[in-house]
Design an enzyme around this catalytic site. Structure first.
Site, PDB file in Angstrom:
ATOM      1  N   CYS A 216      25.314  93.484  67.985  1.00 38.47           N
ATOM      2  CA  CYS A 216      24.840  94.154  66.822  1.00 38.47           C
ATOM      3  C   CYS A 216      23.229  94.439  67.246  1.00 38.47           C
ATOM      4  O   CYS A 216      22.521  93.832  67.934  1.00 38.47           O
ATOM      5  CB  CYS A 216      24.973  93.244  65.631  1.00 38.47           C
ATOM      6  SG  CYS A 216      26.154  92.751  65.050  1.00 38.47           S
TER       7      CYS A 216
ATOM      8  N   ARG B 189      24.829  97.844  71.856  1.00 37.50           N
ATOM      9  CA  ARG B 189      24.992  96.444  71.425  1.00 37.50           C
ATOM     10  C   ARG B 189      26.160  96.065  70.466  1.00 37.50           C
ATOM     11  O   ARG B 189      26.557  95.010  70.294  1.00 37.50           O
ATOM     12  CB  ARG B 189      23.716  95.844  70.872  1.00 37.50           C
ATOM     13  CG  ARG B 189      22.483  95.864  71.704  1.00 37.50           C
ATOM     14  CD  ARG B 189      21.318  95.418  70.702  1.00 37.50           C
ATOM     15  NE  ARG B 189      21.609  94.136  70.260  1.00 37.50           N
ATOM     16  CZ  ARG B 189      20.965  93.046  71.236  1.00 37.50           C
ATOM     17  NH1 ARG B 189      20.585  93.290  72.318  1.00 37.50           N
ATOM     18  NH2 ARG B 189      21.081  91.870  70.455  1.00 37.50           N
TER      19      ARG B 189
ATOM     20  N   TRP C 298      28.805  94.791  65.912  1.00 37.65           N
ATOM     21  CA  TRP C 298      30.099  94.178  66.736  1.00 37.65           C
ATOM     22  C   TRP C 298      30.323  93.125  65.925  1.00 37.65           C
ATOM     23  O   TRP C 298      29.942  92.049  65.735  1.00 37.65           O
ATOM     24  CB  TRP C 298      29.477  93.659  68.182  1.00 37.65           C
ATOM     25  CG  TRP C 298      30.562  93.357  69.111  1.00 37.65           C
ATOM     26  CD1 TRP C 298      31.433  94.170  69.982  1.00 37.65           C
ATOM     27  CD2 TRP C 298      31.073  91.912  69.186  1.00 37.65           C
ATOM     28  NE1 TRP C 298      32.213  93.616  70.711  1.00 37.65           N
ATOM     29  CE2 TRP C 298      32.210  92.185  70.250  1.00 37.65           C
ATOM     30  CE3 TRP C 298      30.913  90.792  68.840  1.00 37.65           C
ATOM     31  CZ2 TRP C 298      32.811  90.850  70.681  1.00 37.65           C
ATOM     32  CZ3 TRP C 298      31.591  89.801  68.939  1.00 37.65           C
ATOM     33  CH2 TRP C 298      32.584  89.780  70.082  1.00 37.65           C
TER      34      TRP C 298
ATOM     35  N   ASN D 237      22.283  90.110  62.971  1.00 39.47           N
ATOM     36  CA  ASN D 237      22.843  89.827  64.289  1.00 39.47           C
ATOM     37  C   ASN D 237      23.180  88.441  64.643  1.00 39.47           C
ATOM     38  O   ASN D 237      22.133  87.608  64.343  1.00 39.47           O
ATOM     39  CB  ASN D 237      21.924  90.470  65.377  1.00 39.47           C
ATOM     40  CG  ASN D 237      22.320  90.212  66.694  1.00 39.47           C
ATOM     41  OD1 ASN D 237      23.458  90.019  66.977  1.00 39.47           O
ATOM     42  ND2 ASN D 237      21.346  90.087  67.641  1.00 39.47           N
ATOM     43  N   GLY D 238      24.412  87.857  64.929  1.00 35.34           N
ATOM     44  CA  GLY D 238      24.600  86.638  65.142  1.00 35.34           C
ATOM     45  C   GLY D 238      25.555  86.022  64.346  1.00 35.34           C
ATOM     46  O   GLY D 238      26.523  86.742  63.714  1.00 35.34           O
TER      47      GLY D 238
ATOM     48  N   GLU E 223      34.782  91.254  90.677  1.00 36.40           N
ATOM     49  CA  GLU E 223      33.934  92.218  90.157  1.00 36.40           C
ATOM     50  C   GLU E 223      34.559  93.584  89.799  1.00 36.40           C
ATOM     51  O   GLU E 223      34.598  94.336  88.893  1.00 36.40           O
ATOM     52  CB  GLU E 223      32.568  92.453  90.735  1.00 36.40           C
ATOM     53  CG  GLU E 223      31.840  93.288  90.311  1.00 36.40           C
ATOM     54  CD  GLU E 223      31.138  93.161  88.737  1.00 36.40           C
ATOM     55  OE1 GLU E 223      31.603  91.802  88.124  1.00 36.40           O
ATOM     56  OE2 GLU E 223      30.501  94.073  88.171  1.00 36.40           O
TER      57      GLU E 223
ATOM     58  N   LYS F 191      35.575  95.338  86.337  1.00 31.81           N
ATOM     59  CA  LYS F 191      35.177  96.580  85.952  1.00 31.81           C
ATOM     60  C   LYS F 191      36.108  97.498  85.580  1.00 31.81           C
ATOM     61  O   LYS F 191      36.076  98.344  84.438  1.00 31.81           O
ATOM     62  CB  LYS F 191      34.247  97.392  86.953  1.00 31.81           C
ATOM     63  CG  LYS F 191      32.991  96.946  87.552  1.00 31.81           C
ATOM     64  CD  LYS F 191      31.976  97.394  86.624  1.00 31.81           C
ATOM     65  CE  LYS F 191      31.622  96.514  85.603  1.00 31.81           C
ATOM     66  NZ  LYS F 191      30.736  95.354  86.006  1.00 31.81           N
TER      67      LYS F 191
ATOM     68  N   GLU G 259      37.610  96.273  81.851  1.00 28.71           N
ATOM     69  CA  GLU G 259      36.646  96.895  80.946  1.00 28.71           C
ATOM     70  C   GLU G 259      36.613  98.129  80.741  1.00 28.71           C
ATOM     71  O   GLU G 259      36.547  98.756  79.598  1.00 28.71           O
ATOM     72  CB  GLU G 259      35.376  95.938  80.820  1.00 28.71           C
ATOM     73  CG  GLU G 259      34.345  96.459  81.941  1.00 28.71           C
ATOM     74  CD  GLU G 259      33.109  95.667  81.993  1.00 28.71           C
ATOM     75  OE1 GLU G 259      32.590  95.268  81.026  1.00 28.71           O
ATOM     76  OE2 GLU G 259      32.619  95.468  83.088  1.00 28.71           O
TER      77      GLU G 259
ATOM     78  N   HIS H  27      50.260  81.944  97.541  1.00 27.61           N
ATOM     79  CA  HIS H  27      50.462  80.749  96.488  1.00 27.61           C
ATOM     80  C   HIS H  27      50.782  81.108  95.174  1.00 27.61           C
ATOM     81  O   HIS H  27      50.834  80.409  94.419  1.00 27.61           O
ATOM     82  CB  HIS H  27      49.099  80.043  96.628  1.00 27.61           C
ATOM     83  CG  HIS H  27      49.007  79.490  97.866  1.00 27.61           C
ATOM     84  ND1 HIS H  27      49.636  78.556  98.651  1.00 27.61           N
ATOM     85  CD2 HIS H  27      47.723  79.754  98.660  1.00 27.61           C
ATOM     86  CE1 HIS H  27      49.050  78.338  99.791  1.00 27.61           C
ATOM     87  NE2 HIS H  27      48.021  78.913  99.934  1.00 27.61           N
TER      88      HIS H  27
ATOM     89  N   LYS I 289      27.125  94.921  74.668  1.00 33.03           N
ATOM     90  CA  LYS I 289      26.317  94.954  76.170  1.00 33.03           C
ATOM     91  C   LYS I 289      25.612  93.388  76.103  1.00 33.03           C
ATOM     92  O   LYS I 289      25.698  92.678  77.161  1.00 33.03           O
ATOM     93  CB  LYS I 289      25.299  95.814  75.926  1.00 33.03           C
ATOM     94  CG  LYS I 289      24.449  95.741  77.191  1.00 33.03           C
ATOM     95  CD  LYS I 289      24.975  96.646  78.387  1.00 33.03           C
ATOM     96  CE  LYS I 289      23.861  96.367  79.645  1.00 33.03           C
ATOM     97  NZ  LYS I 289      25.012  96.236  80.793  1.00 33.03           N
TER      98      LYS I 289
END
Ligand code: F6R
Length: 611
Positions: free
Chosen positions: A2, A27, A74, A100-101, A483, A487, A490, A506, A606
């Site tokens: 947010c 955000r 968000w 926000n939160g 990584e 990427k 997402e 395995h 983000k």
């Protein structure tokens, strides 16, 4: 998550609010809304979806008013709909709140407030604060800051809140607990925002706000108090980057721009760090005794930053001979880790606001550990709560998928590894200087990689319909594989997994089907004993039908690959900073090919300021 912005001053508020939201959209982008400080009743508009939807809804007949608050969301509590979008209002439509939160005790507050006759119109945790503030403001004779102080004392969770009231619309009141809020000081105007990016084009003067501090702004004044109403001293600072750093600068996406900024970002992280063959990390503030007493390094981080930590383990253990544990911050917090005053904790975070990392850091601190933040965002919460900070100087990272932050985090941990090695007498000055020179060659080599990534676009067309992509690596190539997979997940919304090459047999090898794309990161050539092992892994997956794309050094012998992506030669420990780059580009191009929103992938934000 947010983005929050508040403005009061001579401008028509809608302009700085919408511009601010545009820069904060990274955000969260499930919905957006604004409340303008009209007297009588506030003017409120909010819409599900991206900021464009809100802009279209605003139309041309907007009142010209000079204060307001804006929010980009968000979603946590309540789906991403118009009614759950912020701002949230009291029943008179005079008081608006953005948040926000998470308010953890929102359900009990809601029951209490409904019992007092308040009517709720959303499913959010935030709306209870609007109703609560409305009642408390009345009991404080219209004093909104006093109401905010009392309200916050009864809230649990993490939050940044901004509130505005139609009876004194030029005043905006904010508070923060475990979520970011920064004050921007303009000339006859003031701003409150989650991030300086929201107001950077108007002012470079900012003020840090501490935990549980309540801030009140008007166009010409500001005041900060604690929850008891005592005045707090403001710590002003100058923002060092300019507005153009937060623009796309001719690139189609922020992500692409940030990928291409990596040579400079890594160079900036390294600048001034070697003098007379000595690594310069004075900001660590550790005495030689304390450095010698360190018996363990614990890395705490999430997501991409966690992968940087995994690479750091290889380097720090090799160079400084100190054991390194790398922990997902969200897991560390809720177990009984063995940490004490001789533990050096590295809290790695691009944003400096990630709640999981912050909570883990506090947990480690309470156990006596010394905390060193590796961070990209000046004056954010994680560095502020750490004993020391090493800034990565990558510049603002706007795209949700982290790229340049990752490379600079790896470079920063390498500096720490070399510094510890030198200070503990494990490596000689000459060896340290040599490793530093290898690091310094990386910006030029990353440039070379970037010059050769064009064919990756074609490759993504070949594999765009794949249902699953696997990444294999060994040694430092293993975190690179993780990584690369993150990427791709997402950005391209494809199933992707990274594996250590040796683990393949395995279990994961069962995933290989005819045509499955497998991206294999070959370790560096001559000095590495693992080439042959990786070559066997390539044969194993190829024999089961995989299409193997190999990332290998110039001159390295590769057999069985459908495609080979070449990297400049570099020592093994330096390879992650090169091998990651084509994987970033691959994920970027795949997202473009599949028509996805590159800079704002679905469901993500983000800066993740909830646990
Ligand atoms: C992935 C990504 C996230 C972040 C993670 C930690 O591209 O961006 O996985 O790396 O949320 O964020 P910071 O570094 O801000 O703590």
């Amino acid at each position: 998550m947010c983005g929050i912005v508040g403005y009061t001053g001579p401008q028509s508020a809608v302009t700085p609010l919408i511009e601010g939201l545009r820069r904060l959209e990274y955000r969260g982008y499930d919905s957006a809304g604004i409340a303008l400080g009209t007297s009588g009743k506030l003017y409120v508009e909010k819409r599900a979806g991206k900021l464009n939807n809100l802009e279209q809804a605003l139309g041309a007949d907007l009142p010209t008013v000079h204060s307001g608050i804006g929010h980009t969301r968000w979603a946590t509590h309540g789906g991403p709909t118009d009614r759950n979008a912020h701002p949230h209002l009291d029943n008179e439509g005079k008081l608006a709140v953005i948040h926000n939160g998470i308010i953890e005790n929102y359900a009990e507050l809601r029951t209490l407030l409904e019992g007092r006759g308040h009517k709720f119109s959303s499913d959010t945790d935030t709306e209870s604060v609007a109703h609560l503030l409305s009642d408390l403001r009345k009991s404080h004779n219209g004093d909104l800051p006093a109401a905010m102080r009392e309200a916050v004392a009864s809230l649990r969770g993490s939050f940044t809140l901004l509130a505005i009231h139609a009876d004194a619309p030029e005043t905006i009141v904010g508070v923060r607990r475990n979520s970011p809020l920064v004050l921007g000081l303009g000339d006859g105007e003031n701003y409150l925002a989650s991030d300086v990016a929201a107001f950077i084009q108007y002012t470079k003067r900012a003020v840090e706000l501490g935990q549980d501090e309540v801030v009140t702004i008007t166009p010409t004044s500001y005041s900060i108090t604690d929850l008891a109403g005592n005045s707090k001293k403001a710590k002003e600072y100058e923002i060092t980057w300019d507005a153009s750093a937060a623009e796309k600068g001719g690139f189609t996406h922020f992500m692409l721009k940030e990928i291409f900024e990596q040579p400079k970002a890594v160079a900036d992280t390294l600048i001034g760090r070697l003098k007379d063959k000595k690594i310069q990390l004075d900001e660590l503030n550790l005495s030689s005794r304390e450095i010698k007493d360190i018996d363990k390094v614990v890395v705490l981080a999430c997501g991409t930053a966690f992968h940087a930590g995994l690479i750091a383990k290889y380097a720090i253990e090799k160079w400084a001979k100190v054991p390194v544990e790398v922990e997902l911050a969200s897991e560390f917090r809720y177990r009984d880790p063995i940490v004490n005053k001789n533990t050096l904790v590295l809290a790695i975070s691009q944003s400096g606001e990630t709640m999981d990392t912050l909570m883990a850091l506090r947990h480690a601190k309470s156990l006596g550990a010394r905390i060193l933040a590796i961070c990209n965002t000046n004056s954010s919460t994680i560095p502020r709560e750490s004993d020391a900070v090493l800034y990565t100087h990558a510049g603002p990272e706007i795209a949700v998928a982290s790229t340049k932050a990752f490379l600079t985090q790896v470079a920063a941990t390498y500096l720490i590894g070399l510094y510890l090695a030198q200070q503990r007498g494990v490596m000689k000055d000459g060896e340290v200087a040599e490793a530093f020179e290898q690091l310094q060659e990386l910006p030029g080599k990353i440039e070379q990689v970037l010059e050769t990534v064009e064919p990756l676009r074609e490759l993504t067309r070949t594999f765009a319909a794949a249902t699953s992509v696997l990444f294999l690596g060994r040694n430092v190539g293993f975190p690179v594989a993780l990584e690369g997979a993150l990427k791709l997940k997402e950005l391209a919304y494809m199933h992707a997994e990274g594996f250590a090459g040796g683990e393949l047999k395995h279990g994961p090898i069962a995933l290989i089907e005819e045509g499955t794309p497998v991206i294999a990161i070959m370790p560096a050539g001559a000095e590495h004993a693992l080439d042959e092992k990786m070559a066997s892994n390539i044969q194993e997956v190829k024999a089961r039908g995989a299409n193997v794309i190999v990332i290998a050094e110039e001159g390295q012998v590769v057999t069985g690959a459908t495609h080979v992506i070449r990297l400049p030669k570099a020592p093994a420990m330096m390879q992650p900073l090169l091998a990651t780059v084509p994987l970033q580009v691959f994920a970027y191009e795949m997202a473009v090919t599949r028509g996805n929103d590159v800079d704002q992938p679905r469901n993500l934000a983000k800066s993740v300021t909830v646990e």
